[in-house]
Design an enzyme around this catalytic site. Sequence first.
Site, short mmCIF file in Angstrom:
data_model
loop_
_atom_site.label_atom_id
_atom_site.label_comp_id
_atom_site.label_asym_id
_atom_site.label_seq_id
_atom_site.Cartn_x
_atom_site.Cartn_y
_atom_site.Cartn_z
N GLY A 1 32.73 45.80 40.35
CA GLY A 1 33.48 44.56 40.19
C GLY A 1 32.92 43.44 41.03
N SER B 1 31.05 40.88 39.98
CA SER B 1 30.76 39.63 39.26
C SER B 1 31.60 38.47 39.76
CB SER B 1 31.02 39.83 37.76
OG SER B 1 32.33 40.32 37.54
N ASP C 1 31.54 50.54 32.74
CA ASP C 1 33.00 50.52 32.80
C ASP C 1 33.45 51.72 33.62
OD1 ASP C 1 35.73 50.79 32.25
OD2 ASP C 1 35.51 49.93 30.24
N SER D 1 45.26 47.98 48.41
CA SER D 1 46.04 46.74 48.42
C SER D 1 47.26 46.92 49.31
CB SER D 1 46.52 46.44 46.99
OG SER D 1 47.49 45.43 46.99
N TYR E 1 50.52 49.32 39.55
CA TYR E 1 49.44 48.92 40.48
C TYR E 1 49.69 49.50 41.88
CZ TYR E 1 46.34 45.53 42.88
OH TYR E 1 45.37 44.93 43.64
N ALA F 1 51.38 52.18 42.63
CA ALA F 1 51.17 53.63 42.58
C ALA F 1 49.68 53.95 42.59
CB ALA F 1 51.81 54.21 41.32
N ALA F 2 48.91 53.21 41.82
CA ALA F 2 47.46 53.46 41.76
C ALA F 2 46.82 53.19 43.12
CB ALA F 2 46.82 52.58 40.68
N LYS F 3 47.21 52.10 43.75
CA LYS F 3 46.60 51.73 45.04
C LYS F 3 47.03 52.67 46.15
CE LYS F 3 44.00 48.14 44.04
NZ LYS F 3 42.54 48.33 43.98
P1 NAP Z 1 38.85 39.79 40.06
O1 NAP Z 1 38.40 38.51 40.64
O2 NAP Z 1 39.80 39.80 38.91
O3 NAP Z 1 37.55 40.67 39.70
C1 NAP Z 1 37.71 41.94 39.16
C2 NAP Z 1 36.37 42.59 39.01
O4 NAP Z 1 36.55 43.95 38.55
C3 NAP Z 1 35.45 41.91 38.01
O5 NAP Z 1 34.13 41.97 38.49
C4 NAP Z 1 35.60 42.78 36.76
O6 NAP Z 1 34.44 42.75 35.92
C5 NAP Z 1 35.73 44.15 37.40
N1 NAP Z 1 36.37 45.16 36.54
C6 NAP Z 1 37.63 45.17 36.05
N2 NAP Z 1 37.84 46.27 35.31
C7 NAP Z 1 36.68 46.98 35.33
C8 NAP Z 1 36.26 48.20 34.75
N3 NAP Z 1 37.08 48.93 33.95
N4 NAP Z 1 35.00 48.63 34.98
C9 NAP Z 1 34.16 47.91 35.76
N5 NAP Z 1 34.48 46.74 36.33
C10 NAP Z 1 35.74 46.27 36.10
O7 NAP Z 1 39.58 40.71 41.18
P2 NAP Z 1 39.60 40.61 42.79
O8 NAP Z 1 40.80 39.84 43.18
O9 NAP Z 1 38.28 40.25 43.31
O10 NAP Z 1 39.95 42.15 43.12
C11 NAP Z 1 38.99 43.06 43.59
C12 NAP Z 1 39.73 44.30 44.09
O11 NAP Z 1 40.62 43.93 45.15
C13 NAP Z 1 40.59 44.97 43.03
O12 NAP Z 1 40.55 46.38 43.18
C14 NAP Z 1 41.98 44.47 43.34
O13 NAP Z 1 42.98 45.36 42.88
C15 NAP Z 1 41.93 44.39 44.86
N6 NAP Z 1 42.90 43.49 45.45
C16 NAP Z 1 42.91 42.17 45.15
C17 NAP Z 1 43.85 41.35 45.75
C18 NAP Z 1 43.92 39.88 45.49
O14 NAP Z 1 44.88 39.24 45.95
N7 NAP Z 1 42.97 39.26 44.82
C19 NAP Z 1 44.78 41.90 46.64
C20 NAP Z 1 44.74 43.25 46.92
C21 NAP Z 1 43.78 44.04 46.33
P3 NAP Z 1 34.25 41.57 34.79
O15 NAP Z 1 33.91 40.30 35.55
O16 NAP Z 1 33.10 42.03 33.98
O17 NAP Z 1 35.54 41.48 34.05
#
Ligand code: NAP
Length: 244
Positions: free
Chosen positions: A13, A15, A64, A143, A156, A158-160
């Site tokens: 993830g 990107s 994926d 998270s 979410y 539960a998964a985390k």
């Molecule tokens: P984001 O900006 O939405 O980016 C999500 C990334 O995950 C993207 O690169 C996406 O790829 C990739 N992705 C999603 N489903 C996938 C799959 N099935 N296979 C491979 N890649 C996949 O999210 P983020 O906020 O940076 O979150 C990153 C992590 O931090 C996540 O695990 C999220 O649960 C955790 N988190 C985030 C927050 C928050 O407030 N932002 C808080 C707590 C935890 P594409 O670009 O190709 O779609």
Amino acid sequence: MNISFQQTALITGASRGIGRAIARQLAGQGMFVYLSFRSNEAAAQKALDDIQTRNGRGALLRFDVTRQTECDAAVAAIIEQRGRLDILVNNAGIRDDHLFAMMKKPAWETVMNTHLNGFYHLTRPVVRQMLKQRCGRIINISSAAGQAGNAGQVNYSAAKAGIIGATKALAKEIGSRGITVNVVAPGFIETDMLTGMDLEKIKKEIPAGRLGQPEDVAAVVCFLCSDNAAYVNGQVIGVNGGLI
Ligand code: NAP
């Protein structure tokens, strides 16, 4: 284990958002970084271009995490190209929020599949490689929702929380082989994932008075990849501005 020029990291993830910031910081320290993504190739390419502009080294990997064959092929490609994999950051994630009483099975399954099955699909082949190397670092992005629960996010949360349990068990299994497994648990971080949320209301609940930035999380991941963190194993480090 010092971060060195030979070292190779895979960040899922990468990107966008937190994963992109982690890749940028690790590359900034000289590591070769594989940026994985699922669908948004333009964003992934931009993230890699940004790293290369700063003289960093890396490559894109499209797969994926919900698909075992794609995860196996990605790990095999890295080993073929680089001969080793030193760091895995399980960061890819999604949310699909509903009040539990209204939550349909696909919302439950998709979130479990991405976070928990994704962890299994990718981490197992990586662990098998790290056991051969007798060293490695695995960092799982959980998270605050997995630590404290969040209304509207039963799936979410539960998964985390599952990721935290898996991390602690795996750390005990392989800690004697020079491999550490830790969790970084962000609070609210300003990325695409927060789209549609009431950010002003959320900010009022955060003692720091602001949303976190992806770089706040990346800095802790970088620490866990460094030599200074060699004795940190099976731990959960919150990056949440004092939220919980
Ligand atoms: P984001 O900006 O939405 O980016 C999500 C990334 O995950 C993207 O690169 C996406 O790829 C990739 N992705 C999603 N489903 C996938 C799959 N099935 N296979 C491979 N890649 C996949 O999210 P983020 O906020 O940076 O979150 C990153 C992590 O931090 C996540 O695990 C999220 O649960 C955790 N988190 C985030 C927050 C928050 O407030 N932002 C808080 C707590 C935890 P594409 O670009 O190709 O779609």
